[in-house]
Design a protein around this motif. Structure first.
Motif, PDB file in Angstrom:
ATOM      1  N   ILE A  54      -4.200 -41.799 -67.272  1.00  0.00           N
ATOM      2  CA  ILE A  54      -5.341 -40.958 -66.195  1.00  0.00           C
ATOM      3  C   ILE A  54      -4.557 -39.291 -66.297  1.00  0.00           C
ATOM      4  O   ILE A  54      -3.656 -39.139 -65.741  1.00  0.00           O
ATOM      5  CB  ILE A  54      -5.522 -41.300 -64.794  1.00  0.00           C
ATOM      6  N   PRO A  55      -4.535 -38.210 -66.875  1.00  0.00           N
ATOM      7  CA  PRO A  55      -4.176 -36.988 -66.900  1.00  0.00           C
ATOM      8  C   PRO A  55      -3.973 -36.669 -65.214  1.00  0.00           C
ATOM      9  O   PRO A  55      -4.814 -36.641 -64.552  1.00  0.00           O
ATOM     10  CB  PRO A  55      -5.189 -36.818 -67.373  1.00  0.00           C
ATOM     11  N   ASP A  56      -2.794 -35.664 -65.223  1.00  0.00           N
ATOM     12  CA  ASP A  56      -2.373 -35.688 -64.183  1.00  0.00           C
ATOM     13  C   ASP A  56      -3.189 -34.521 -63.580  1.00  0.00           C
ATOM     14  O   ASP A  56      -3.643 -33.666 -62.835  1.00  0.00           O
ATOM     15  CB  ASP A  56      -1.062 -34.505 -63.699  1.00  0.00           C
ATOM     16  N   LYS A  57      -3.483 -33.715 -64.542  1.00  0.00           N
ATOM     17  CA  LYS A  57      -4.426 -32.401 -65.358  1.00  0.00           C
ATOM     18  C   LYS A  57      -5.439 -32.486 -63.764  1.00  0.00           C
ATOM     19  O   LYS A  57      -6.291 -31.511 -63.582  1.00  0.00           O
ATOM     20  CB  LYS A  57      -4.439 -31.864 -65.968  1.00  0.00           C
ATOM     21  N   LEU A  58      -6.467 -33.555 -64.967  1.00  0.00           N
ATOM     22  CA  LEU A  58      -8.145 -34.057 -64.216  1.00  0.00           C
ATOM     23  C   LEU A  58      -7.292 -34.314 -62.761  1.00  0.00           C
ATOM     24  O   LEU A  58      -8.087 -33.853 -61.835  1.00  0.00           O
ATOM     25  CB  LEU A  58      -8.495 -34.999 -64.688  1.00  0.00           C
ATOM     26  N   MET A  59      -6.428 -35.118 -62.574  1.00  0.00           N
ATOM     27  CA  MET A  59      -6.620 -35.871 -61.226  1.00  0.00           C
ATOM     28  C   MET A  59      -6.281 -34.370 -59.614  1.00  0.00           C
ATOM     29  O   MET A  59      -6.731 -34.019 -58.872  1.00  0.00           O
ATOM     30  CB  MET A  59      -4.891 -36.809 -60.922  1.00  0.00           C
ATOM     31  N   LEU A  60      -5.547 -33.508 -60.859  1.00  0.00           N
ATOM     32  CA  LEU A  60      -4.957 -31.969 -59.265  1.00  0.00           C
ATOM     33  C   LEU A  60      -6.198 -31.547 -59.565  1.00  0.00           C
ATOM     34  O   LEU A  60      -6.300 -30.801 -58.162  1.00  0.00           O
ATOM     35  CB  LEU A  60      -4.127 -31.286 -60.236  1.00  0.00           C
ATOM     36  N   THR A  61      -6.429 -31.308 -60.540  1.00  0.00           N
ATOM     37  CA  THR A  61      -7.788 -30.279 -60.554  1.00  0.00           C
ATOM     38  C   THR A  61      -8.904 -31.365 -59.210  1.00  0.00           C
ATOM     39  O   THR A  61      -9.593 -30.353 -58.666  1.00  0.00           O
ATOM     40  CB  THR A  61      -9.159 -30.444 -61.481  1.00  0.00           C
ATOM     41  N   ALA A  62      -9.066 -32.469 -59.157  1.00  0.00           N
ATOM     42  CA  ALA A  62     -10.297 -33.287 -58.705  1.00  0.00           C
ATOM     43  C   ALA A  62      -9.702 -32.860 -57.489  1.00  0.00           C
ATOM     44  O   ALA A  62     -10.316 -32.540 -56.641  1.00  0.00           O
ATOM     45  CB  ALA A  62     -10.103 -34.502 -58.327  1.00  0.00           C
ATOM     46  N   PHE A  63      -8.277 -33.315 -56.539  1.00  0.00           N
ATOM     47  CA  PHE A  63      -7.361 -33.164 -55.298  1.00  0.00           C
ATOM     48  C   PHE A  63      -8.445 -31.296 -55.171  1.00  0.00           C
ATOM     49  O   PHE A  63      -8.678 -31.556 -53.291  1.00  0.00           O
ATOM     50  CB  PHE A  63      -6.352 -33.522 -55.371  1.00  0.00           C
ATOM     51  N   ILE A  64      -7.658 -30.521 -55.809  1.00  0.00           N
ATOM     52  CA  ILE A  64      -7.637 -28.994 -54.693  1.00  0.00           C
ATOM     53  C   ILE A  64      -9.515 -29.022 -55.396  1.00  0.00           C
ATOM     54  O   ILE A  64      -9.596 -27.903 -53.208  1.00  0.00           O
ATOM     55  CB  ILE A  64      -7.501 -28.331 -56.139  1.00  0.00           C
ATOM     56  N   ALA A  65     -10.110 -28.642 -55.632  1.00  0.00           N
ATOM     57  CA  ALA A  65     -11.915 -28.897 -55.298  1.00  0.00           C
ATOM     58  C   ALA A  65     -12.333 -29.754 -54.552  1.00  0.00           C
ATOM     59  O   ALA A  65     -12.831 -29.488 -53.234  1.00  0.00           O
ATOM     60  CB  ALA A  65     -12.659 -29.184 -56.578  1.00  0.00           C
ATOM     61  N   GLY A  66     -11.560 -30.705 -54.259  1.00  0.00           N
ATOM     62  CA  GLY A  66     -12.439 -31.714 -53.346  1.00  0.00           C
ATOM     63  C   GLY A  66     -12.108 -30.713 -51.482  1.00  0.00           C
ATOM     64  O   GLY A  66     -11.819 -31.499 -50.772  1.00  0.00           O
ATOM     65  N   ILE A  67     -10.430 -30.403 -51.681  1.00  0.00           N
ATOM     66  CA  ILE A  67     -10.340 -29.795 -50.405  1.00  0.00           C
ATOM     67  C   ILE A  67     -11.235 -29.174 -49.538  1.00  0.00           C
ATOM     68  O   ILE A  67     -11.536 -29.097 -48.495  1.00  0.00           O
ATOM     69  CB  ILE A  67      -8.912 -28.737 -50.238  1.00  0.00           C
ATOM     70  N   PRO A  68     -11.625 -27.861 -50.466  1.00  0.00           N
ATOM     71  CA  PRO A  68     -13.196 -27.114 -49.800  1.00  0.00           C
ATOM     72  C   PRO A  68     -13.949 -28.245 -49.838  1.00  0.00           C
ATOM     73  O   PRO A  68     -15.451 -27.245 -48.657  1.00  0.00           O
ATOM     74  CB  PRO A  68     -13.274 -26.206 -50.567  1.00  0.00           C
ATOM     75  N   LEU A  69     -14.301 -28.551 -50.660  1.00  0.00           N
ATOM     76  CA  LEU A  69     -15.516 -29.688 -50.863  1.00  0.00           C
ATOM     77  C   LEU A  69     -15.808 -30.328 -49.501  1.00  0.00           C
ATOM     78  O   LEU A  69     -16.770 -30.558 -49.378  1.00  0.00           O
ATOM     79  CB  LEU A  69     -16.080 -31.086 -52.325  1.00  0.00           C
ATOM     80  N   THR A  70     -15.064 -31.524 -49.061  1.00  0.00           N
ATOM     81  CA  THR A  70     -14.955 -32.099 -47.818  1.00  0.00           C
ATOM     82  C   THR A  70     -14.844 -31.231 -46.418  1.00  0.00           C
ATOM     83  O   THR A  70     -15.718 -31.730 -45.572  1.00  0.00           O
ATOM     84  CB  THR A  70     -13.459 -32.433 -47.973  1.00  0.00           C
ATOM     85  N   LEU A  71     -14.088 -29.967 -46.929  1.00  0.00           N
ATOM     86  CA  LEU A  71     -13.763 -29.164 -45.461  1.00  0.00           C
ATOM     87  C   LEU A  71     -15.211 -28.139 -45.046  1.00  0.00           C
ATOM     88  O   LEU A  71     -16.175 -27.850 -43.407  1.00  0.00           O
ATOM     89  CB  LEU A  71     -13.002 -28.453 -45.601  1.00  0.00           C
ATOM     90  N   LEU A  72     -16.057 -28.424 -46.116  1.00  0.00           N
ATOM     91  CA  LEU A  72     -17.239 -27.327 -45.904  1.00  0.00           C
ATOM     92  C   LEU A  72     -18.199 -28.385 -45.608  1.00  0.00           C
ATOM     93  O   LEU A  72     -19.650 -28.294 -44.480  1.00  0.00           O
ATOM     94  CB  LEU A  72     -17.845 -26.791 -47.111  1.00  0.00           C
ATOM     95  N   GLN A  73     -18.252 -30.036 -45.289  1.00  0.00           N
ATOM     96  CA  GLN A  73     -18.983 -30.839 -44.957  1.00  0.00           C
ATOM     97  C   GLN A  73     -18.863 -30.544 -43.154  1.00  0.00           C
ATOM     98  O   GLN A  73     -19.943 -31.083 -42.749  1.00  0.00           O
ATOM     99  CB  GLN A  73     -18.764 -32.641 -45.317  1.00  0.00           C
ATOM    100  N   SER A  74     -17.299 -31.302 -43.154  1.00  0.00           N
ATOM    101  CA  SER A  74     -16.643 -30.742 -41.441  1.00  0.00           C
ATOM    102  C   SER A  74     -15.348 -30.970 -41.046  1.00  0.00           C
ATOM    103  O   SER A  74     -15.363 -31.413 -42.666  1.00  0.00           O
ATOM    104  CB  SER A  74     -18.357 -32.141 -40.669  1.00  0.00           C
ATOM    105  N   LEU A  75     -15.399 -31.000 -39.522  1.00  0.00           N
ATOM    106  CA  LEU A  75     -13.643 -30.792 -40.371  1.00  0.00           C
ATOM    107  C   LEU A  75     -13.195 -32.529 -40.292  1.00  0.00           C
ATOM    108  O   LEU A  75     -12.815 -33.068 -40.339  1.00  0.00           O
ATOM    109  CB  LEU A  75     -13.087 -30.939 -39.060  1.00  0.00           C
ATOM    110  N   HIS A  76     -14.183 -33.113 -39.051  1.00  0.00           N
ATOM    111  CA  HIS A  76     -14.469 -34.957 -39.608  1.00  0.00           C
ATOM    112  C   HIS A  76     -13.681 -35.338 -40.534  1.00  0.00           C
ATOM    113  O   HIS A  76     -13.355 -36.192 -41.033  1.00  0.00           O
ATOM    114  CB  HIS A  76     -15.084 -35.579 -38.826  1.00  0.00           C
ATOM    115  N   THR A  77     -14.912 -35.245 -41.944  1.00  0.00           N
ATOM    116  CA  THR A  77     -15.270 -35.211 -43.185  1.00  0.00           C
ATOM    117  C   THR A  77     -13.661 -34.949 -43.639  1.00  0.00           C
ATOM    118  O   THR A  77     -12.710 -36.013 -44.296  1.00  0.00           O
ATOM    119  CB  THR A  77     -16.053 -34.700 -44.017  1.00  0.00           C
ATOM    120  N   PHE A  78     -12.809 -33.779 -43.716  1.00  0.00           N
ATOM    121  CA  PHE A  78     -12.343 -33.475 -44.049  1.00  0.00           C
ATOM    122  C   PHE A  78     -10.518 -33.626 -43.318  1.00  0.00           C
ATOM    123  O   PHE A  78      -9.646 -34.487 -44.508  1.00  0.00           O
ATOM    124  CB  PHE A  78     -11.975 -32.079 -44.099  1.00  0.00           C
ATOM    125  N   THR A  79     -10.842 -34.269 -42.179  1.00  0.00           N
ATOM    126  CA  THR A  79      -9.282 -35.213 -41.333  1.00  0.00           C
ATOM    127  C   THR A  79      -9.267 -36.409 -41.983  1.00  0.00           C
ATOM    128  O   THR A  79      -8.168 -36.806 -42.643  1.00  0.00           O
ATOM    129  CB  THR A  79      -9.904 -35.249 -39.788  1.00  0.00           C
TER     130      THR A  79
END
Length: 255
Positions: free
Chosen positions: A127-152
């Motif tokens: 499972i390529p590290d680049k794919l996981m790193l991209t997914a994780f970085i993108a997930g930060i704003p994608l969860t934060l934009l939903q709500s602070l609770h979702t991000f936490t």
């Protein structure tokens, strides 16, 4: 008018999904081979002729060309249109379940990542590290934009998911791959706590059944490596669509 708009958004969602599915084919082929997913442009794998825009229309080009290269007439793999169709249908189902929301966008992105993970892990056992790193970085704003609770809860889920599989890897002395650990962290970020526990439980359950079936059918031993990423991905899809119902079912039995 409302019905017409609904159909319009459904069609647009499906088309976007197939277009991104076409890009996933590039990611699945190039990323494990450590090639750029941006350059060079797509070309025929047989004659290496650069494909033009009308050769790359998702689903339609494959049908019109009858699954063959326009230039050398060598057959293309049926996998290409299937991935485009799968991603398009995934986006459609997410839209129907969650509507035009940031949650839907996050899940669409995650499902595209999971499709790439499944095919790459099955083909290369990585499972390529680049794919996981991209997914994780993108997930930060994608969860934060939903709500602070979702991000936490997502951060907690990432720590729990990755931490549990890391602990298993340490105790089993390599029985769990590093890519699986990172994937569990990504799933925890997107789906949160306690959903990540449900994902891990389902993945181990599905993996155990599949592992036994593989041993019985192909004569392999339980010591042989079997990619775990597809089981995590399948469990995540189940939780995305039916997670709350499954958690409520669990609570009804034990609470």
């Amino acid at each position: 008018m409302t019905n017409e708009l609904d159909w319009f958004f459904l069609i647009v969602t499906f088309i976007i999904g197939t277009v991104i599915g076409s890009f996933l084919n590039v990611v699945i082929y190039r990323l494990p081979r450590e090639k750029s997913v941006v350059t060079p442009p797509s070309a025929c794998g047989s004659c290496e002729t650069e494909l033009k825009w009308n050769d790359l229309i998702p689903l339609i080009s494959y049908i019109l060309l009858k699954g063959r290269c326009r230039y050398c007439e060598e057959s293309f793999s049926i996998r290409y249109p299937l991935i485009e169709l799968l991603n398009g249908l995934s986006y459609l189902l997410i839209y129907l379940a969650f509507g035009p929301t940031i949650t839907a966008v996050a899940y669409m992105f995650l499902l595209s990542v999971l499709i790439a993970v499944v095919y790459i892990d099955l083909d290369f056992m990585i499972i390529p590290d680049k794919l996981m790193l991209t997914a994780f970085i993108a997930g930060i704003p994608l969860t934060l934009l939903q709500s602070l609770h979702t991000f936490t809860t997502g951060l907690i889920g990432a720590l729990v998911g990755g931490g549990i599989l890391l602990l298993i890897a340490i105790l089993s002395k390599g029985g769990m791959g590093g890519g699986d650990i990172k994937l569990a962290a990504v799933l925890g970020l997107y789906l949160g706590w306690p959903q990540i526990l449900l994902i891990l439980f389902l993945s181990f359950f599905i993996g155990a059944i599949a592992g036994i079936a593989i041993v019985l059918r192909k004569g392999k031993t339980m010591k042989e490596a079997i990619p775990f990423g597809p089981y995590l991905a399948l469990a995540a899809v189940i939780v995305i669509f039916w997670g709350p119902q499954l958690l409520n079912l669990y609570k009804s039995f034990y609470w």
